[in-house]
Design an enzyme around this catalytic site. Structure first.
Site, mmCIF file in Angstrom:
data_model
loop_
_atom_site.group_PDB
_atom_site.id
_atom_site.type_symbol
_atom_site.label_atom_id
_atom_site.label_comp_id
_atom_site.label_asym_id
_atom_site.label_seq_id
_atom_site.Cartn_x
_atom_site.Cartn_y
_atom_site.Cartn_z
ATOM 1 C CB VAL A 95 -0.946 0.001 1.225
ATOM 2 C CG1 VAL A 95 -1.585 1.370 1.418
ATOM 3 C CG2 VAL A 95 -2.020 -1.086 1.076
ATOM 4 C CB VAL A 96 3.702 2.246 2.205
ATOM 5 C CG1 VAL A 96 4.737 3.367 2.233
ATOM 6 C CG2 VAL A 96 2.923 2.188 3.513
ATOM 7 C CB ILE A 148 -4.481 -17.723 9.990
ATOM 8 C CG1 ILE A 148 -5.255 -17.834 11.299
ATOM 9 C CG2 ILE A 148 -3.263 -16.827 10.172
ATOM 10 C CD1 ILE A 148 -4.493 -18.608 12.375
ATOM 11 C CG ASP A 149 -9.706 -18.516 11.161
ATOM 12 O OD1 ASP A 149 -8.705 -19.196 11.491
ATOM 13 O OD2 ASP A 149 -10.450 -17.967 11.986
ATOM 14 C CG MET A 206 -5.948 -21.092 15.782
ATOM 15 S SD MET A 206 -5.218 -19.433 15.756
ATOM 16 C CE MET A 206 -4.751 -19.241 17.502
#
Lengths: 330, 330, 330, 330
Positions: B27-28, B131-132, B174
């Site tokens: 983005v930067v 991460i899901d 997770m």
């Protein structure tokens, strides 16, 4: 060289540790080099009772040096604790033509071996392999260096998320009786505090340190806790205690129990080299007629200590590193 | 290109994920390339309320592409849920001269952004990072690929010790609402069984599969369990249940909760490349006057979906892979 | 399902790639699941000529999913290029009772397979495995994702020393005809410039970019060069050219040829999952009577393309990523 | 404790090594602990001449313990070899109020420091940091353990492809004057042969060993060659020599030069702990009035040796490991 040794058996027992395969390989290759037979015993002392033996040659151990675990497998064996179990083990060794036995493991493994020595005068040599590093007579045990790397890599990952969220993490590592893993990985991971079983006032010290950190405005912290810590609390209770005691602070506390990843993984180069030295050293000790010893390492040299002394509880810990930990976590 | 955009702000919010830093960097750098200003917002929506802003240029993001976590930090923000909080956020953005906002995060992050759009018509673009992998409108979310590698590396280590000891391991990964991590890491690690939240009969299936394995003489097993599994039991209760139900077998069951190591670590190449595409895509969408969308990826192309649709619960899962899992674990 | 298929053979050929073992495993397990025989062929087409076959069952492929290389081994085979070689191969397949053949490899492997189809109408299915990712009809080839991670990890290490010493590093990566590795690893590693075989003006672009970097005061740089770069210079000549052309600058230039580490290593989770899907997909294609195709993947779905089309040179490359690379390296 | 020391400067010089950052951190934290100032010097001796100094406090070294390279950077400095250069360095140190200097590096670094001692009686303490491990007075130098792990991980990857293709690989590792990396990584990677600079007959031994291997039917081999090997041939010439000499065998020989990846990467736990001890030990030596020494480690204890002795060429190498290498590669 003793002319009477024609067949050496090797087994792994107790908790597995990275480097066990590399040690088996070195034993087998050394037997091959000295042109004697090598008998692999599966599943530790249980395999001795079951006669679960296999002849191993140089090719049997190709491509195992970099594998975690032990291809000879390990197990607990209740029956070996009974005299009739050991009788059976002895008989199986004799009828297989085995002249000496190399046992790869930790304290419990050596205690078993000592019984075989005491009762049957069977020649045994030990190789120290346990991630806990809690054995007398050697600077390092097999698997310890690998476990340290596994732990610091895990904590490095956790620190990423701890820093992103301004969290306090309590990380439980292995080491029921010895703080070596906690102390070394804690220093290596730059932990703010480390709790080890060798110290009794760890809880007070921790609470004091947390208060100072908060006053300094520190927003994330890593605390490494050995599973054998003497605070009387397990790591989840410890989290509650901190929450209660520091409730005027807005702490977001998380717990991570690293668990069995610490036992596995490719051995580090250090552990592979150590395993190679100890395995060759064990075979050469037997061939030189030196039995009932453990092969260890001091600086980079192979040394020997009587199995009896190796079994004794280890009392020292690295006080210098404890001091370094306090200085570098300011 | 819209001539009105002179300053784009960027923030990370919600659970951190590897690749967030790489996305901020993109983005930067894209702002720098198109010669507009980039305002970094610290600590997610909290930083919007606090006006915790910093101007970022190409140099600000040197050496962050390979770092886990997010250097802009993340946080939960209760106040942003209140209208007056959002008013403050909007006022801060306006007074800082910010023309559009890029939010990097998951479902909760986008829900917050949608409020800013609805109430203030403030231009926002989302980048999916969790991460899901549970977001509509993109094949992959940032951090998911890295987390999968972390999980299979951990299970590879655990399998070393499982194989050495003939043990059954239950490994919790997770994924509260989505089984992507469990299913993919389970296949990748060669797990014998996988329990995911998308399936309701997972417990029966597991018990049946364990019985078959035992009859075949399989001596060690890895079961991967998503934390959101719908069996109604957490992983420790599951271990007890198996022990009770299979007590005629001599199972040595262990539990490992992988926990927060899954959130950290150096991003994989896949995640770094994805982050670079999404970050550039977000800036270019804004410059092209396309707001209130999420930037995703389909095959290797950047795509756009309305934020509203991205927020909707995702219902599909990879049924083909579920089938492959059953076939390859025979 | 075709009732005529009772035995499927599988071989790996050409340059090895991480994930080949996982693909073999999936083929074997799928055969086992569908209760047909699976014949492993050692050393690629050479093994077909030598009749170097072994029956594989579900146990044969335990613990291979996470191993690099190929346990069936690979080789070049000059004799298979001759008609009499292929006659021998065909005869060996028939006399072993093999009904169809799965070949795992790249372009050369498929070209060989096509001859067997053309001359003997023998049913063949291909699985794309090459770190170069240069095959039509699939988003990803096996081994490519792993190779990218290996490359970015290596460049991350080199950047440590490049930054410490203000050095310019030229890093050669694999990819004789395809710049996928260079382009993706270059973006992933944050390289300052990337040279790929698909572009002809790379040398001019590089020299211009280096001059700009120096004017900006940039003190260390990473340039990723595909081995097939069309500048007409190998990486060492390139280093000399830069030195000569920029001799008014005080550049300390180093070269690193990453070489064969790119072919090895544990497969990433991505490659293991992909291998599982492709392996199952190949067996199911055969059982469904679909021959002479390559199994590929688009988004997450298994797809099929005729082997003939798969063999055609691939012309596209990821132009969008090339553009992203230029933007993020400002 | 010496009351005169109020400000200690620290620099890194020579080839960078993993663990340098951890050592700087320990120096800075120890200064902070003992409430004295710490001055960071950028770019080694060049920074001394340029007065490129920065005050470092405990926060300056947050999150550097696990980073490769050196954030103080390193460089070669021709001017420091001249008396007027050293005069300038001394003057800069004095005018910055620096009372003592800690130099982190290898032989060349210490040689420079000794000049400052000899000519200006300026208090200096050295910390040994070089991946080559070629310094007297310490069991281990910083970075060596990490480099060994990097090398064995690379060779593990290469072995995957070597085994798949029945290839002979010649792998060049660092170590111009010392074979420690080659010997230890060679044993750790299970290399078939190892060539080190300490031995003069390595070429004959290699050729003999290759012939024996071929007669035994060994089909793939790994040879580790230290860059300083005394065979008179570089690794490419060596490959040609083997090809010529063994042309009746059908060897497919490949060369891999591991190069600069060996210098970088996250330090191992071992190196981080070592760095912490050495850094604290260096500051404490100065505070105790002990100057002009190098801080080393023997077993796990910090020791001191005069810088003069540390600079002397090291002649020993690990003969026991050389013997173990020959035994375990049978």
């Amino acid at each position: 060289m003793s002319k009477n040794i024609r067949n050496i058996a090797v087994l792994t027992s107790g908790g597995d540790a990275p480097g066990m395969n590399a040690a088996i390989r070195a034993v087998v290759r050394a037997c091959s080099f000295y042109k004697i037979d090598c008998t692999g015993v599966y599943r530790g002392y249980q395999g001795l009772l079951d006669g679960d033996f296999e002849n191993l040659d140089a090719r049997s151990v190709r491509n195992v040096i970099n594998k975690g675990g032990t291809f000879l497998k390990s197990s607990r064996c209740e029956d070996f604790r009974k005299p009739e179990g050991r009788k059976l083990a002895y008989d199986n060794l004799k009828s297989a033509g085995v002249d000496a036995l190399i046992v790869i493991g930790g304290n419990g493994t050596f205690t078993g071996a000592q019984l075989l020595i005491d009762e049957y005068n069977f020649p045994v040599v030990g190789i120290p392999a346990t991630i806990d590093n809690d054995i007398n007579g050697t600077d390092y045990t097999l698997g310890y260096d690998t476990a340290l790397n596994t732990v610091v890599e895990a904590i490095d990952k956790i620190r990423d998320t701890a820093s992103s969220h301004n969290r306090l993490f309590l990380i439980e590592v292995m080491g029921r009786d010895a703080g070596d893993i906690a102390l070394n990985s804690g220093v290596g991971a730059g932990a703010e505090e480390i709790m080890i079983p060798e110290e009794s006032d760890s809880l007070n010290k921790l609470m004091k340190s947390l208060k100072i950190s908060r006053e300094k405005g520190k927003t994330s912290s890593i605390i490494v806790v050995a599973e054998g810590d003497k605070s009387g609390k397990n790591v989840f209770e410890l989290a509650d205690h901190i929450n209660d005691d520091l409730d005027d602070y807005d702490y977001d506390i998380r717990v991570s129990v690293l668990g069995h990843i610490q036992r596995g993984g490719k051995p580090s180069c250090f552990d592979r080299v150590l395993a190679s030295k100890l395995g060759v050293g064990a075979v050469e000790a037997i061939l030189n007629g030196t039995y009932n010893v453990m092969i260890g390492v001091e600086r980079k040299k192979v040394v020997q200590i009587s199995l009896k002394d190796a079994i004794e509880p280890r009392h020292e810990f690295d006080q210098e590193l404890r001091r370094v930990a306090d200085i570098t976590s300011v």
